[in-house]
Motif scaffolding. Structure first.
Motif, mmCIF file in Angstrom:
data_model
loop_
_atom_site.group_PDB
_atom_site.id
_atom_site.type_symbol
_atom_site.label_atom_id
_atom_site.label_comp_id
_atom_site.label_asym_id
_atom_site.label_seq_id
_atom_site.Cartn_x
_atom_site.Cartn_y
_atom_site.Cartn_z
ATOM 1 N N THR A 79 0.819 -1.219 0.000
ATOM 2 C CA THR A 79 0.000 0.000 0.000
ATOM 3 C C THR A 79 0.854 1.271 0.000
ATOM 4 O OG1 THR A 79 -0.097 -0.051 2.421
ATOM 5 C CG2 THR A 79 -1.892 -1.117 1.231
ATOM 6 N N ARG A 80 2.149 1.085 -0.269
ATOM 7 C CA ARG A 80 3.079 2.222 -0.252
ATOM 8 C C ARG A 80 2.632 3.390 -1.129
ATOM 9 N NH1 ARG A 80 8.535 0.494 -2.538
ATOM 10 N NH2 ARG A 80 7.189 -1.311 -2.891
ATOM 11 N N TRP A 81 1.962 3.078 -2.233
ATOM 12 C CA TRP A 81 1.634 4.121 -3.203
ATOM 13 C C TRP A 81 0.204 4.627 -3.070
ATOM 14 C CZ3 TRP A 81 5.737 5.954 -5.762
ATOM 15 C CH2 TRP A 81 6.879 5.143 -5.819
ATOM 16 N N VAL A 82 -0.448 4.284 -1.962
ATOM 17 C CA VAL A 82 -1.802 4.817 -1.741
ATOM 18 C C VAL A 82 -1.685 6.238 -1.211
ATOM 19 C CG1 VAL A 82 -3.941 4.574 -0.430
ATOM 20 C CG2 VAL A 82 -2.808 2.532 -1.346
ATOM 21 N N LYS A 83 -2.319 7.161 -1.906
ATOM 22 C CA LYS A 83 -2.265 8.573 -1.529
ATOM 23 C C LYS A 83 -3.308 8.862 -0.438
ATOM 24 C CE LYS A 83 -3.379 12.997 -3.885
ATOM 25 N NZ LYS A 83 -4.016 13.544 -5.127
ATOM 26 N N ARG A 84 -3.022 9.818 0.440
ATOM 27 C CA ARG A 84 -4.012 10.256 1.432
ATOM 28 C C ARG A 84 -4.280 11.735 1.203
ATOM 29 N NH1 ARG A 84 -4.226 6.489 5.880
ATOM 30 N NH2 ARG A 84 -6.189 7.509 6.416
ATOM 31 N N VAL A 85 -5.534 12.136 1.334
ATOM 32 C CA VAL A 85 -5.888 13.552 1.163
ATOM 33 C C VAL A 85 -6.783 13.998 2.318
ATOM 34 C CG1 VAL A 85 -5.732 13.615 -1.357
ATOM 35 C CG2 VAL A 85 -7.890 12.941 -0.285
ATOM 36 N N PRO A 116 -3.685 12.144 -12.591
ATOM 37 C CA PRO A 116 -2.609 11.603 -13.433
ATOM 38 C C PRO A 116 -1.224 11.879 -12.860
ATOM 39 C CG PRO A 116 -4.257 12.673 -14.793
ATOM 40 C CD PRO A 116 -4.660 12.924 -13.369
ATOM 41 N N GLU A 117 -1.026 13.091 -12.309
ATOM 42 C CA GLU A 117 0.324 13.427 -11.800
ATOM 43 C C GLU A 117 0.676 12.669 -10.518
ATOM 44 O OE1 GLU A 117 -2.109 15.605 -12.519
ATOM 45 O OE2 GLU A 117 -2.246 17.222 -11.031
ATOM 46 N N ASP A 118 -0.301 12.003 -9.897
ATOM 47 C CA ASP A 118 -0.005 11.171 -8.725
ATOM 48 C C ASP A 118 0.647 9.850 -9.120
ATOM 49 O OD1 ASP A 118 -1.133 12.975 -6.921
ATOM 50 O OD2 ASP A 118 -3.143 12.183 -7.312
ATOM 51 N N LEU A 119 0.574 9.482 -10.381
ATOM 52 C CA LEU A 119 1.126 8.195 -10.826
ATOM 53 C C LEU A 119 2.595 8.394 -11.168
ATOM 54 C CD1 LEU A 119 -1.757 7.002 -13.170
ATOM 55 C CD2 LEU A 119 -1.482 6.612 -10.711
ATOM 56 N N LYS A 120 3.461 7.751 -10.390
ATOM 57 C CA LYS A 120 4.910 7.902 -10.577
ATOM 58 C C LYS A 120 5.442 6.727 -11.394
ATOM 59 C CE LYS A 120 4.984 11.423 -7.707
ATOM 60 N NZ LYS A 120 4.020 12.313 -8.368
ATOM 61 N N PRO A 121 6.227 7.020 -12.426
ATOM 62 C CA PRO A 121 6.772 5.924 -13.242
ATOM 63 C C PRO A 121 7.475 4.865 -12.402
ATOM 64 C CG PRO A 121 7.226 8.027 -14.286
ATOM 65 C CD PRO A 121 6.596 8.342 -12.961
ATOM 66 N N GLU A 122 8.145 5.267 -11.305
ATOM 67 C CA GLU A 122 8.870 4.270 -10.499
ATOM 68 C C GLU A 122 7.915 3.283 -9.808
ATOM 69 O OE1 GLU A 122 9.150 7.583 -10.209
ATOM 70 O OE2 GLU A 122 9.395 8.216 -8.106
ATOM 71 N N ALA A 123 6.668 3.696 -9.644
ATOM 72 C CA ALA A 123 5.693 2.774 -9.045
ATOM 73 C C ALA A 123 5.323 1.661 -10.017
ATOM 74 C CB ALA A 123 4.446 3.536 -8.616
ATOM 75 N N PHE A 124 5.645 1.842 -11.284
ATOM 76 C CA PHE A 124 5.264 0.871 -12.318
ATOM 77 C C PHE A 124 6.415 -0.052 -12.720
ATOM 78 C CE2 PHE A 124 1.899 3.843 -12.362
ATOM 79 C CZ PHE A 124 0.800 3.214 -12.907
ATOM 80 N N LEU A 125 7.545 0.060 -11.987
ATOM 81 C CA LEU A 125 8.680 -0.798 -12.322
ATOM 82 C C LEU A 125 8.392 -2.248 -11.946
ATOM 83 C CD1 LEU A 125 11.685 1.440 -11.176
ATOM 84 C CD2 LEU A 125 10.865 1.033 -13.508
ATOM 85 N N ASN A 126 9.006 -3.172 -12.648
ATOM 86 C CA ASN A 126 8.892 -4.609 -12.329
ATOM 87 C C ASN A 126 7.466 -5.105 -12.273
ATOM 88 O OD1 ASN A 126 11.681 -4.683 -11.960
ATOM 89 N ND2 ASN A 126 11.408 -3.924 -9.866
ATOM 90 N N ARG A 142 -6.272 6.709 -18.123
ATOM 91 C CA ARG A 142 -5.524 6.834 -19.383
ATOM 92 C C ARG A 142 -4.014 6.898 -19.111
ATOM 93 N NH1 ARG A 142 -6.876 11.731 -20.930
ATOM 94 N NH2 ARG A 142 -8.891 11.180 -21.796
ATOM 95 N N GLU A 143 -3.613 7.709 -18.117
ATOM 96 C CA GLU A 143 -2.197 7.836 -17.770
ATOM 97 C C GLU A 143 -1.637 6.500 -17.264
ATOM 98 O OE1 GLU A 143 -0.015 9.852 -18.406
ATOM 99 O OE2 GLU A 143 1.549 9.873 -16.873
ATOM 100 N N ALA A 144 -2.448 5.762 -16.514
ATOM 101 C CA ALA A 144 -1.978 4.466 -15.992
ATOM 102 C C ALA A 144 -1.771 3.471 -17.137
ATOM 103 C CB ALA A 144 -2.977 3.908 -14.979
ATOM 104 N N THR A 145 -2.625 3.519 -18.159
ATOM 105 C CA THR A 145 -2.433 2.610 -19.301
ATOM 106 C C THR A 145 -1.133 2.964 -20.023
ATOM 107 O OG1 THR A 145 -3.629 3.968 -20.928
ATOM 108 C CG2 THR A 145 -4.933 2.341 -19.695
ATOM 109 N N ARG A 146 -0.839 4.244 -20.098
ATOM 110 C CA ARG A 146 0.384 4.691 -20.783
ATOM 111 C C ARG A 146 1.631 4.237 -20.014
ATOM 112 N NH1 ARG A 146 4.098 8.446 -20.987
ATOM 113 N NH2 ARG A 146 3.525 9.443 -19.029
ATOM 114 N N LEU A 147 1.607 4.454 -18.683
ATOM 115 C CA LEU A 147 2.761 4.056 -17.861
ATOM 116 C C LEU A 147 2.926 2.537 -17.843
ATOM 117 C CD1 LEU A 147 2.271 6.607 -14.954
ATOM 118 C CD2 LEU A 147 4.246 6.487 -16.493
#
Ligand code: ADP
Length: 299
Positions: A79-85, A116-126, A142-147
């Motif tokens: 859950t490291r990449w779950v954002k809180r607001v 979209p800007e919350d999605l970090k390319p490093e979160a999509f590694l491996n 859409r951004e997640a499909t691209r990454l």
């Protein structure tokens, strides 16, 4: 690994004798809270199916947010990449009458603040598989499909809840999973009825993506990829509650594809997971484990 980018909700359920009319006040049962949201449900389904799952979503800094995060972690989901607001976590207000009919109000809350800007390319590694649904902003999908594509993953979109989509959302999608109703909505026509029509719809949807699965509830599913197409009947079970059958199906399919299983074989596992989910009440509570599915398939 499997990355799920999607919704996380708390479902608030109250049982009533009948649904209230506008302006009316009714008494209901004590209320129950259940973790939900298609994204979280499918993440849990994939994790129980044996997948290594990373969840990307957005929760409020409130008690429901804490509870939901804890629940995902308990399922061994990263859950490291779950954002809180600041602001409320997504909730669904669900009233169930004595006939078992639901009326549901979804308040997306924090889910719509996953941008979209919350999605970090490093979160999509491996990652082998990126799994998406439609309960977060479309621009984020859409951004997640691209990454996902950029990272070399198989990008899966479960286009639920039903809505029409433009070609740019589907451009980087490898596998589209829809039920009959969602297939009809995407094609801007009546939902396909029966196996022949569903296969026909799947073939038409192939114009946008390379592989398509249309789930048909108790009839099973049809599928189309670059080379083949087919129909897989459902397992005959005593269904008592079909809630989350679709999520069990999608989560298992993602998990099998992530470990390199071919689509036609992965669908057999998904069909089994969907069938097992109908035999228990509830959403996440009914999602089967890999062991349960293995036992059911006798493998
Ligand atoms: P959704 O809930 O998204 O509409 P479906 O109802 O099509 O999804 O169900 C998804 C999958 O779950 C089906 O393809 C099938 O494998 C399984 N399933 C659903 N209902 C039943 C049932 N009554 N008996 C056996 N399997 C079922």
């Amino acid at each position: 690994e499997i990355i799920v980018v999607g919704s996380i909700n708390m479902d608030l359920v109250v049982y009533v004798d009948r649904h209230p009319a506008p302006g009316e006040t009714l008494l209901g049962s004590d209320y129950w809270t259940f973790p939900g949201g298609k994204g979280a449900n499918q993440a849990v389904a994939a994790a129980r199916a044996g997948g290594l799952v990373r969840m990307i979503g957005c929760l409020g800094r409130d008690a429901f947010g804490d509870q939901l995060l804890e629940g995902l972690a308990q399922e061994q989901i990263d859950t490291r990449w779950v954002k809180r607001v600041d602001g409320p976590t997504g909730v669904a207000f669900i009233a169930v009458n004595t006939e078992g009919q639901n009326s549901i109000i979804v308040s997306p809350g924090s889910n719509y603040r996953l941008l979209p800007e919350d999605l970090k390319p490093e979160a999509f590694l491996n990652t082998r598989v990126v799994l998406l649904q439609l309960e977060i902003p479309l621009a984020t999908v859409r951004e997640a499909t691209r990454l996902g594509k950029e990272a070399g993953a198989t990008v899966i979109l479960n286009a639920a809840p039903a809505q029409t989509l433009s070609a740019d959302v589907l451009r980087n999608v490898d596998l589209l999973i829809v039920n009959e109703f969602e297939a009809g909505t995407l094609l801007k026509r009546k939902p396909p009825r029966g196996i022949e029509e569903a296969l026909d719809a799947a073939l038409q949807l192939r114009g946008w993506v390379s592989s398509v699965v249309v789930t048909l509830g108790e009839k099973g599913c049809v599928w189309v990829d670059e080379l083949e197409h087919g129909y897989l009947p459902a397992f005959e079970v005593k269904a008592i509650d079909t809630t989350a059958a679709g999520d069990a199906f999608v989560g298992m399919l993602a998990s099998q594809l992530a470990r390199g299983t071919a689509l036609s074989m992965a669908l057999r596992w998904a069909n089994a997971a969907g069938a097992l989910a109908t035999m228990k009440k509830g959403a996440q509570s009914s999602l089967p484990t890999q062991e349960e599915v293995k036992h059911f398939l006798d493998v």
